[in-house]
Design a protein around this motif. Structure first.
Motif, mmCIF file in Angstrom:
data_model
loop_
_atom_site.group_PDB
_atom_site.id
_atom_site.type_symbol
_atom_site.label_atom_id
_atom_site.label_comp_id
_atom_site.label_asym_id
_atom_site.label_seq_id
_atom_site.Cartn_x
_atom_site.Cartn_y
_atom_site.Cartn_z
ATOM 1 N N SER A 165 -48.666 51.643 -118.803
ATOM 2 C CA SER A 165 -49.178 52.222 -117.561
ATOM 3 C C SER A 165 -48.005 52.817 -116.791
ATOM 4 O O SER A 165 -46.853 52.544 -117.087
ATOM 5 C CB SER A 165 -49.884 51.163 -116.704
ATOM 6 N N GLY A 166 -48.323 53.634 -115.799
ATOM 7 C CA GLY A 166 -47.302 54.130 -114.880
ATOM 8 C C GLY A 166 -46.303 55.077 -115.516
ATOM 9 O O GLY A 166 -45.259 54.656 -115.991
ATOM 10 N N ARG A 167 -46.598 56.362 -115.506
ATOM 11 C CA ARG A 167 -45.697 57.348 -116.101
ATOM 12 C C ARG A 167 -44.768 57.948 -115.045
ATOM 13 O O ARG A 167 -45.164 58.180 -113.896
ATOM 14 C CB ARG A 167 -46.496 58.446 -116.796
ATOM 15 N N SER A 168 -43.535 58.219 -115.464
ATOM 16 C CA SER A 168 -42.539 58.827 -114.581
ATOM 17 C C SER A 168 -41.657 59.760 -115.396
ATOM 18 O O SER A 168 -41.573 59.637 -116.629
ATOM 19 C CB SER A 168 -41.650 57.758 -113.928
ATOM 20 N N ASP A 169 -40.993 60.677 -114.711
ATOM 21 C CA ASP A 169 -39.965 61.503 -115.337
ATOM 22 C C ASP A 169 -38.620 60.811 -115.161
ATOM 23 O O ASP A 169 -38.273 60.385 -114.052
ATOM 24 C CB ASP A 169 -39.913 62.884 -114.688
ATOM 25 N N TYR A 170 -37.870 60.706 -116.247
ATOM 26 C CA TYR A 170 -36.503 60.198 -116.173
ATOM 27 C C TYR A 170 -35.580 61.402 -116.250
ATOM 28 O O TYR A 170 -35.551 62.120 -117.263
ATOM 29 C CB TYR A 170 -36.227 59.219 -117.306
ATOM 30 N N VAL A 171 -34.830 61.634 -115.167
ATOM 31 C CA VAL A 171 -34.060 62.869 -115.026
ATOM 32 C C VAL A 171 -32.596 62.546 -114.792
ATOM 33 O O VAL A 171 -32.255 61.760 -113.900
ATOM 34 C CB VAL A 171 -34.599 63.722 -113.849
ATOM 35 N N PHE A 172 -31.743 63.150 -115.605
ATOM 36 C CA PHE A 172 -30.299 63.115 -115.386
ATOM 37 C C PHE A 172 -29.911 64.384 -114.645
ATOM 38 O O PHE A 172 -30.240 65.503 -115.062
ATOM 39 C CB PHE A 172 -29.550 63.045 -116.720
ATOM 40 N N THR A 173 -29.222 64.221 -113.526
ATOM 41 C CA THR A 173 -28.693 65.377 -112.800
ATOM 42 C C THR A 173 -27.207 65.158 -112.578
ATOM 43 O O THR A 173 -26.745 64.041 -112.379
ATOM 44 C CB THR A 173 -29.391 65.561 -111.452
ATOM 45 N N GLY A 174 -26.490 66.210 -112.595
ATOM 46 C CA GLY A 174 -25.031 66.140 -112.523
ATOM 47 C C GLY A 174 -24.472 67.145 -113.508
ATOM 48 O O GLY A 174 -25.185 68.055 -113.941
ATOM 49 N N GLU A 175 -23.242 66.976 -113.879
ATOM 50 C CA GLU A 175 -22.638 67.872 -114.856
ATOM 51 C C GLU A 175 -21.871 67.052 -115.887
ATOM 52 O O GLU A 175 -21.132 66.141 -115.523
ATOM 53 C CB GLU A 175 -21.707 68.881 -114.181
ATOM 54 N N LYS A 176 -22.096 67.384 -117.148
ATOM 55 C CA LYS A 176 -21.367 66.728 -118.236
ATOM 56 C C LYS A 176 -20.888 67.790 -119.204
ATOM 57 O O LYS A 176 -21.700 68.533 -119.777
ATOM 58 C CB LYS A 176 -22.247 65.715 -118.965
ATOM 59 N N SER A 177 -19.580 67.874 -119.397
ATOM 60 C CA SER A 177 -19.008 68.816 -120.361
ATOM 61 C C SER A 177 -19.123 68.227 -121.748
ATOM 62 O O SER A 177 -18.770 67.056 -121.975
ATOM 63 C CB SER A 177 -17.533 69.091 -120.030
ATOM 64 N N LEU A 178 -19.619 69.007 -122.690
ATOM 65 C CA LEU A 178 -19.852 68.515 -124.037
ATOM 66 C C LEU A 178 -18.593 68.604 -124.880
ATOM 67 O O LEU A 178 -17.847 69.585 -124.819
ATOM 68 C CB LEU A 178 -20.981 69.299 -124.707
ATOM 69 N N ALA A 179 -18.388 67.590 -125.696
ATOM 70 C CA ALA A 179 -17.265 67.566 -126.627
ATOM 71 C C ALA A 179 -17.648 68.274 -127.923
ATOM 72 O O ALA A 179 -18.818 68.388 -128.280
ATOM 73 C CB ALA A 179 -16.853 66.124 -126.919
ATOM 74 N N ASP A 180 -16.624 68.740 -128.636
ATOM 75 C CA ASP A 180 -16.834 69.357 -129.946
ATOM 76 C C ASP A 180 -17.378 68.329 -130.919
ATOM 77 O O ASP A 180 -17.001 67.152 -130.875
ATOM 78 C CB ASP A 180 -15.510 69.926 -130.463
ATOM 79 N N ARG A 181 -18.267 68.757 -131.786
ATOM 80 C CA ARG A 181 -18.901 67.831 -132.728
ATOM 81 C C ARG A 181 -17.896 67.165 -133.656
ATOM 82 O O ARG A 181 -18.179 66.102 -134.222
ATOM 83 C CB ARG A 181 -19.951 68.544 -133.563
ATOM 84 N N ASP A 182 -16.729 67.748 -133.830
ATOM 85 C CA ASP A 182 -15.712 67.171 -134.721
ATOM 86 C C ASP A 182 -14.720 66.274 -133.978
ATOM 87 O O ASP A 182 -13.740 65.823 -134.567
ATOM 88 C CB ASP A 182 -14.942 68.292 -135.437
ATOM 89 N N ALA A 183 -14.988 66.008 -132.702
ATOM 90 C CA ALA A 183 -14.022 65.247 -131.902
ATOM 91 C C ALA A 183 -14.124 63.742 -132.114
ATOM 92 O O ALA A 183 -13.235 62.997 -131.712
ATOM 93 C CB ALA A 183 -14.211 65.558 -130.419
#
Length: 314
Positions: A200-218
């Protein structure tokens, strides 16, 4: 005296709200399921750091058979100590008046919290038989009841600068009533706890902010540097409302022109993972290349081999 040892059977989930393996010291609540003269009835038993066991000086063995099981829970908290997820223990459906942890209600936070301690967790052990004449150390194997959802993201070298600005998991069920349908086999014959779950009880889970992504080989695939979101939810089937939306800025050259903002949307029910199942860790992985591509992985939340779904706290 009657002493209990809790077997740690969970992988690290990274939050203190989740029962921690390295500090598995919360009280357990024990029930003696024998028909005559039960010594424990949802009795709180405290942990003793000097020997790593749970016991109370008042509980002594008698020359008879016992059948024990227990639960451990971690209520969610925020830095202010309020507003986190909750676990409410209800009366057993088969034994009115008793609250042994076989029937409970979980309510996770209304919105995605900045503090991961806000999530609530609950673990129920298998029943285990003991002969009082032997005065054994009672070993309890606990099993998880929540699902852990994680989102990891990386970028390819085609995009030297990628910044995530928003992530939304839409229409997540945050609350549920759990009723134990079948109790796992404490003699390790391969049975696990089976629950009936009403969400029961649905909600949106939201991340806000900024995150710089790392290279997949890092680093390794599921390194923390790639982690964007992690949360605990009750067991739930995915439907057309479970939508994941990611907004990000990407630049084709470092320090170049103003990065373009992009939005990627994923209908989670259309992927192979169609259930966020209790006792499992569901990991979504998004790579930003010329566009955004995603795959999902389900890990059995365990570190033992003899039975699926046997876990120990992180």
């Amino acid at each position: 005296r009657i002493e209990f040892y809790g077997r740690s059977v969970f992988l690290q989930a990274g939050t203190k709200g989740i029962v921690p393996d390295e500090n598995f010291t919360q009280s357990i609540y024990v029930t003696d399921d024998t028909e005559e003269n039960p010594i424990f009835n949802n009795t709180e038993i405290t942990f003793h750091e000097e020997n790593g066991l749970w016991y109370t000086e008042d509980a002594r063995w008698s020359d008879r058979q016992y059948r024990f099981y227990a639960y451990i829970r971690s209520q969610g908290t925020t830095p202010a100590g309020t507003g986190g997820g909750t676990i409410e223990i209800g009366e057993d459906l088969t034994t009115p008046g008793r609250k042994s942890g076989t029937h409970f209600t979980v309510s996770q936070p209304e919105s995605y919290p900045e503090n991961e301690d806000a999530f609530a967790d609950f673990l129920l052990s298998y029943p285990v038989s003991a002969n009082g004449a032997d005065k054994p150390l009672v070993t309890l194997d606990f099993e998880r009841t929540m699902a852990c959802v994680e989102l990891y993201m990386d970028r390819t070298q085609n995009n030297p600068e990628v910044t995530v600005t928003s992530v939304r998991f839409a229409e997540v069920y945050k609350s549920a009533v759990y009723s134990l349908y079948s109790h796992g086999d404490g003699d390790r014959n391969g049975m696990k706890n089976v629950w009936q779950v009403t969400e029961s009880g649905r909600s949106d889970y939201v991340f806000t902010g900024e995150k710089s992504l790392a290279d997949r080989d890092a680093g390794e695939r599921f390194d923390e540097q790639y982690l964007v979101m992690r949360f605990l939810v009750p067991d739930q089937d995915l439907d057309e409302k479970h939508i994941l939306t990611v907004t990000y800025r990407a630049s084709e050259s470092a320090g170049g022109s103003v990065p373009a903002e992009n939005t990627a949307t994923f209908a989670l029910s259309e992927y192979d993972i169609n259930t966020w199942a209790y006792g499992h860790k569901i990991r979504y992985y998004i790579t930003i290349d010329t566009g955004a591509s995603m795959e999902g992985v389900v890990d059995q939340w365990r570190n033992v081999d003899y039975i699926e779904g046997t876990f120990l706290p992180d």
